[in-house]
Design a protein around this motif. Sequence first.
Motif, mmCIF file in Angstrom:
data_model
loop_
_atom_site.group_PDB
_atom_site.id
_atom_site.type_symbol
_atom_site.label_atom_id
_atom_site.label_comp_id
_atom_site.label_asym_id
_atom_site.label_seq_id
_atom_site.Cartn_x
_atom_site.Cartn_y
_atom_site.Cartn_z
ATOM 1 N N UNK A 42 58.688 33.204 12.505
ATOM 2 C CA UNK A 42 59.763 32.320 12.603
ATOM 3 C C UNK A 42 58.816 31.135 13.294
ATOM 4 N N UNK A 43 57.629 31.319 13.833
ATOM 5 C CA UNK A 43 56.974 30.189 14.595
ATOM 6 C C UNK A 43 55.997 29.361 13.423
ATOM 7 N N UNK A 44 56.077 29.907 12.193
ATOM 8 C CA UNK A 44 55.093 29.126 11.292
ATOM 9 C C UNK A 44 55.892 28.799 10.238
ATOM 10 N N UNK A 45 55.922 29.440 9.149
ATOM 11 C CA UNK A 45 56.678 28.906 7.880
ATOM 12 C C UNK A 45 58.198 29.117 8.306
ATOM 13 N N UNK A 46 58.702 30.166 8.950
ATOM 14 C CA UNK A 46 59.883 30.391 9.168
ATOM 15 C C UNK A 46 60.771 30.609 7.859
ATOM 16 N N UNK A 47 60.221 31.624 7.245
ATOM 17 C CA UNK A 47 61.311 32.166 6.250
ATOM 18 C C UNK A 47 61.482 33.578 6.406
ATOM 19 N N UNK A 48 62.221 34.369 7.439
ATOM 20 C CA UNK A 48 62.116 35.466 7.766
ATOM 21 C C UNK A 48 63.154 36.341 6.958
ATOM 22 N N UNK A 49 62.896 36.363 5.681
ATOM 23 C CA UNK A 49 63.622 37.334 4.706
ATOM 24 C C UNK A 49 62.593 38.183 3.794
#
Length: 349
Positions: A42-49
């Motif tokens: 969530x702190x980087x690319x932020x695509x938590x899927x």
Amino acid sequence: MGKGGASGDSVGRKICKSYTYVFIWIVLSFSVIVYNKYILDKKLYNWPFPISLTMIHMAFCASIAFLLVRILRLVEPVSMSRELYLSSVVPIGALYALSLWLSNSAYIYLSVSFIQMLKALMPVAVYSIGILLKKESFKSDTMANMLSISLGVAIAAYGEAKFDSWGVILQLGAVAFEATRLVMIQILLTSKGISLNPITSLYYVAPCCFVFLSVPWIFVEYPLLKESSSFHFDFFTFGTNSLCAFALNLAVFLLVGKTSALTMNVAGVVKDWLLIAFSWSVIKDMVTPINLFGYFLAFLGVAYYNHSKLQALKAKEAQKKAAQVDEEAGRLLDEREEDGLGKKSELQN
């Protein structure tokens, strides 16, 4: 002199090739792990899927495998009946789907370094599940070794600065499902004389894995993605990420096929230390002295386990060679006895 030099060059080339295979596998495995962490964090690319990411990987790998097997016909498919597919490949695909889903999910909650430390439990899981499924025999010294690895990982977990119980549960679940998958491959495929290379493996397993993942995806991630109207599919990011995952499957086959599974295990330890160093120095994940001490204990246990497996393999090969020598000697003795009887018969006549 010339023959000795040529032999030395041949050995040198083999060693160079082996190191090249190890290097390629480490780079690709390292890249996939860091790339997945980058996308999911969530702190980087932020695509938590994680389910969606795994499904993208499986769709990409299945498409490339189908192209190579069915369209270009560069790889021969394995002769497999519908019954065999349903009874053998489908369970392995389900276990693979669960393993990938949980392992990718863990990157949202845990650091790269701590995940690598938890993965040291893989020999423990494989041995334990092998005993339950009667593929391994219980040995007190091996179990003591497994307990030492577990103790080291427990110490590393105790020293983890950002311990997340849910992340640990996810990663331990991933280890358990992956270990079960490895044992089931031996039971359902290897024991039946079926050997799949990485292309045919992806050709049969990846679509099955995709279907299994689509069930939780519909209920867990699809509603969230539908609400996220700001999301646009990044073809470059997900394309290169999927390409790395596909290349890693080929590298695994190349490393094991051209060297040995034991070489891969040793290379895996090197990769883990590199990832821990990278996680601490570049990603700035906190690694404590207790972390390192615990993982070092686990590392010693894994190294001893690999050494024991190597010695057992050498002993098995020595017994096989001795049996072949005895068989050859017996055959020659029988031939000499037959020749002696034949000559005796001629003299009597």
